[in-house]
Every structure is written in structure tokens, then in C-alpha cells.
Design an enzyme around this catalytic site. Structure first.
Site, PDB file in Angstrom:
ATOM      1  CE1 TYR A 122      -3.950  -4.924   0.040  1.00 59.95           C
ATOM      2  CE2 TYR A 122      -3.085  -2.720  -0.284  1.00 59.95           C
ATOM      3  CZ  TYR A 122      -2.883  -4.051   0.013  1.00 59.95           C
ATOM      4  OH  TYR A 122      -1.624  -4.493   0.286  1.00 59.95           O
ATOM      5  CG  ASP A 153      -7.165  -2.099  -6.242  1.00 59.38           C
ATOM      6  OD1 ASP A 153      -6.826  -2.960  -7.080  1.00 59.38           O
ATOM      7  OD2 ASP A 153      -6.598  -1.949  -5.143  1.00 59.38           O
TER       8      ASP A 153
HETATM    9  C1  LIG Z   1      -1.837  -6.172  -2.812  1.00 57.70           C
HETATM   10  C2  LIG Z   1      -2.886  -5.193  -3.191  1.00 57.70           C
HETATM   11  C3  LIG Z   1      -2.589  -3.848  -3.348  1.00 57.70           C
HETATM   12  C4  LIG Z   1      -1.231  -3.290  -3.034  1.00 57.70           C
HETATM   13  O1  LIG Z   1      -0.243  -3.799  -3.844  1.00 57.70           O
HETATM   14  P1  LIG Z   1       1.293  -3.798  -3.341  1.00 57.70           P
HETATM   15  O2  LIG Z   1       2.056  -3.976  -4.584  1.00 57.70           O
HETATM   16  O3  LIG Z   1       1.403  -4.931  -2.359  1.00 57.70           O
HETATM   17  O4  LIG Z   1       1.551  -2.480  -2.691  1.00 57.70           O
HETATM   18  C5  LIG Z   1      -3.585  -3.006  -3.751  1.00 57.70           C
HETATM   19  N1  LIG Z   1      -4.834  -3.458  -3.979  1.00 57.70           N
HETATM   20  C6  LIG Z   1      -5.160  -4.746  -3.837  1.00 57.70           C
HETATM   21  C7  LIG Z   1      -6.550  -5.179  -4.103  1.00 57.70           C
HETATM   22  C8  LIG Z   1      -4.199  -5.660  -3.418  1.00 57.70           C
HETATM   23  O5  LIG Z   1      -4.535  -6.934  -3.225  1.00 57.70           O
END
Ligand SMILES: *Cc1c(COP(=O)(O)O)cnc(C)c1O
Length: 396
Positions: A115, A187
Site C-alpha cells: 500500500y 497487511d
Molecule cells: C486503505 C488501506 C490501508 C490504510 O487504511 P486507512 O484506514 O485508509 O488508513 C492500508 N492498507 C491497505 C491495503 C488499504 O487498502
């Protein structure tokens, strides 16, 4: 907080989602109360100093409330983690998790499909604090061993990459990491623990942008970091050291979203499969990027490790002037043009991975389109896309 399972693991996840995180034992309320708190009162000086027969359960708002505990326990149970901490966004969860496991002089291995803001955090803050990052090919598998240095302390994954949907071989990478005593983080926003439980595959830290499928309604920002035994104490103490706490109403919205997450994900998955298959048969489309499709290069890994696929995927248009992409997207009736995903509404964006990738250049000549398939009727969404592709052809 650290938890042990609250609901028996014999129950299916949809059942557990109705029962976990219900708050303090014996509470008659179906939902835990939303506690707005900074100060918590003690019974006595002895209790403040930890000498009382009855220890204080709560000490200060930032240190935890019944609301934060309910959400932490629910996510920890879903992830199969030792414990979970809540942060004010997904981006802050990624940053905090990295700070928890790294120190000056360390080397970090980071997946090239990560990300964007997490990539920026490595190149900015981590570099300033003396941590060096090497970005690696998402399909490297066990070959990651060749990139490990004596000071490599962590490997960060995202599966699949949320722009281009490559599927890393997580167990192959965590096996190498464990052999070298290196921590792994992932993630897990795309799959959520309903479709992939990273800790069962050797990962130490699983991060969710709960903003997406957990909240599910595009109305709050929340992040979660769940850790196994090798990383939990560091995650917990770093979260405390940064003074992180998330608004109780937003935590409550995440908890509320959890109740319907299994139902929503099932709908996202069924609609997305249909739309992805339909797009794969369209002449304007070069290639669809969705690991649940048997034609996808990541399908075998996805099938082996994942229990499902969510509603975010990509496709590559045949090369055409930029104007053709604009008329396709600008006049969509049901798909909004906007960032984020995981909510009830469908969204479209036209990202450009060429600008960010460093380990493996993005060489597709056609424009990448990313769709988030919401909870609308899939036939209506297909009709909207069909009209858009007709505009695309007319402008090509
Ligand atoms: C949107 C997203 C984030 C960050 O999340 P927020 O709540 O917008 O800060 C992190 N990792 C991935 C894969 C995302 O799509």
C-alpha cells in the site's frame, strides 16, 4: 489486550461474529456500552498503587475501556492472535507495527506491491530513523532467503497486492523468516481473517485497515494490529508508548460492522466473481486481475491458503488514448470515483503502478482499472460497466 477465545472454535465464523466482543461478562445488553472516558476513579490510594486486594480493572481512558476491549477481543479471536491493539486508521496501524519490530541499524524487506502510504513511511520516517528498506518481487517465494542480511529484522507482506493482486507465497516466506529468526508482518485488509488467517501460516503480525470491510459502511477510520507470541509484547508496549487511542464511537462502528461482515463478504465475493468473469469475456479487456479466477496466475496459491476472495480487483484495458479511460469512468452511474473500499457502495479508480514499483517494473501498456464491488445488484453494475465500455470503444 490479551485474550483467550470467548466463543468455542467449534462454531462457524458467522456464528462467532454474532457473539464475540459483546463486552463484560454478565452484561445484559446485546451490545457493549460506548464509553467516553479519560479519567477513571479508583477506590483508594492503595488501589492506585496496586496494593489493594481488589486491583483496578481500568486505570485511564487511553489505557483501555470496555469499548476498546470489546473490539480488541473480537479481532484477536478472529485472527487467532495473542492480542490486538486498535489504532486510528489502517495507515497508522501499518506504521506502528513497523515501529514495534524495528530499530536503528535494522534492515527491512518490504513487498513491492505494498500500500502506497506504507511504502512512503519506509522511505521517509524509517529511513530517517536509520532503518534501510529493500523492496522485493511479490512472487519471490523461498527465494527471499537471498535478500536476507545479518541485520534483517522483519519482512512485510500484503496478499494480494491491493492494486495489482499478485499472490505471494506466504508459508514459503514465513518458513525462511523463522529459520533466520526474522519477524513477519502482513497487511491482511483484502482477505480479512474470515478469508485468510495469517498467524496460522507462520506470520507474526496481522494488520487490518478495519476502515474497509470491518467498518463496512465508509463512515469511520480504524486500524487493528494483531500479534502472535513472538511479537505481542512489543506491539502492545509500542502502542502505549505512542499514546494511541481511537475514538469510542469509531471503535463501536467497527464492532457493529463485524456483526454483518460474513454476510457482506459472501455477497461481495459472489458479485465480484460474476463481474470479473463477465469482464474477462469482454473484447475491451486485456486481462482481469482477481486470484479467485482459475485463469489468474495467483489462483493456485489463493486456493491453497485462502477461504474466499473479497470485492476488490483489477483489470487492464486494451491500450487506448487516456481520453477513452476518462469517458469510461467519468460517466459511470453507480460506481463512484473515490479512494478506499470495503463499503457497501461500488467504486472505481484508475491507478498507475508504473510510478511506484521499484523491484519489478509495471510494464502493462493498457490502463489499469481497480473496482470495488459493493452490495448493489450485480446485474445493475454489469449494465453500468457495459455502457462504460461502449463509451471507451467509441473514444478509442
Ligand atoms: C486503505 C488501506 C490501508 C490504510 O487504511 P486507512 O484506514 O485508509 O488508513 C492500508 N492498507 C491497505 C491495503 C488499504 O487498502
Amino acid at each position: 489486550m490479551s485474550v483467550k477465545s470467548q466463543t468455542p472454535a467449534k462454531h462457524a465464523v458467522a456464528t462467532r461474529l454474532a457473539h464475540l466482543g459483546r463486552g463484560e461478562a454478565g452484561s445484559p445488553f446485546v451490545n457493549p456500552p460506548v464509553i467516553h472516558a479519560s479519567t477513571v476513579l479508583f477506590d483508594s490510594v492503595a488501589q492506585i498503587e496496586g496494593r489493594a486486594a481488589k486491583p483496578a480493572k481500568w486505570t485511564y481512558g487511553r489505557r483501555g475501556t470496555p469499548t476498546s476491549q470489546a473490539l480488541e477481543s473480537a479481532i484477536a479471536e478472529l485472527e487467532g492472535a495473542e492480542g490486538t491493539v486498535i489504532t486510528p486508521s489502517g495507515a497508522s496501524a501499518c506504521a506502528l507495527a513497523l515501529m514495534a519490530v524495528l530499530a536503528a541499524g535494522d534492515h527491512l524487506l518490504m513487498i513491492d506491491t505494498v500500500y502506497g502510504p506504507t511504502r512512503n513511511f519506509c522511505n521517509g520516517v524509517l529511513a530517517r530513523f536509520g532503518v534501510e528498506t529493500t523492496f522485493f518481487d511479490p512472487l519471490i517465494g523461498a527465494g527471499i532467503a537471498a535478500l536476507i542480511r545479518p541485520n534483517t529484522r522483519a519482512i512485510f507482506l500484503e496478499s494480494p497486492g491491493s492494486l495489482t493482486f499478485e499472490m505471494p507465497d506466504v508459508p514459503a516466506i514465513t518458513a525462511v523468516a523463522r529459520a533466520h529468526d526474522i519477524l513477519t508482518l502482513i497487511d491482511n485488509t483484502w482477505a480479512t481473517p474470515l478469508f485468510f488467517r495469517p498467524l496460522d501460516h507462520g506470520v507474526d503480525v496481522s494488520i487490518l485497515a478495519a476502515t474497509k470491510y470491518v467498518v463496512g459502511h465508509s463512515d469511520a477510520m480504524v486500524g487493528t494490529i494483531s500479534a502472535g507470541p513472538r511479537a505481542w509484547t512489543r506491539v502492545k508496549s509500542t502502542h502505549g508508548d505512542f499514546g494511541q487511542f481511537t475514538g469510542p464511537d469509531d471503535m463501536y462502528l467497527a464492532l457493529r460492522g463485524l456483526r454483518t461482515m460474513a454476510v457482506r463478504l459472501a455477497h461481495h465475493q459472489a458479485s465480484t466473481l460474476r463481474i470479473a468473469e463477465w469482464l474477462a469475456g469482454r473484447p475491451e479487456v486485456e486481462r482481469v486481475l482477481y486470484p479467485a479466477l482459475p485463469s489468474d496466475p495467483g489462483h493456485a496459491v489463493w486456493k491453497r491458503d485462502f477461504k474466499g476472495a473479497s470485492g476488490l480487483f483489477g483489470f487492464i484495458l486494451r491500450p487506448a488514448p487516456a481520453r477513452a479511460t476518462e469517458v469510461f469512468l467519468d460517466d459511470l452511474e453507480l460506481f463512484g470515483l473515490g479512494f478506499s473500499w470495503g463499503g457497501f457502495e461500488s467504486l472505481a479508480t484508475a491507478p498507475n503502478p508504473r510510478k511506484v514499483r521499484t523491484a519489478v517494473p509495471w510494464t502493462e501498456p493498457g490502463q489499469l482499472i481497480r473496482l470495488q464491488i459493493g452490495l448493489e445488484d450485480p446485474d445493475d453494475l454489469i449494465a453500468d460497466l457495459a455502457a462504460g465500455l461502449d463509451r471507451f470503444t467509441a473514444a478509442s
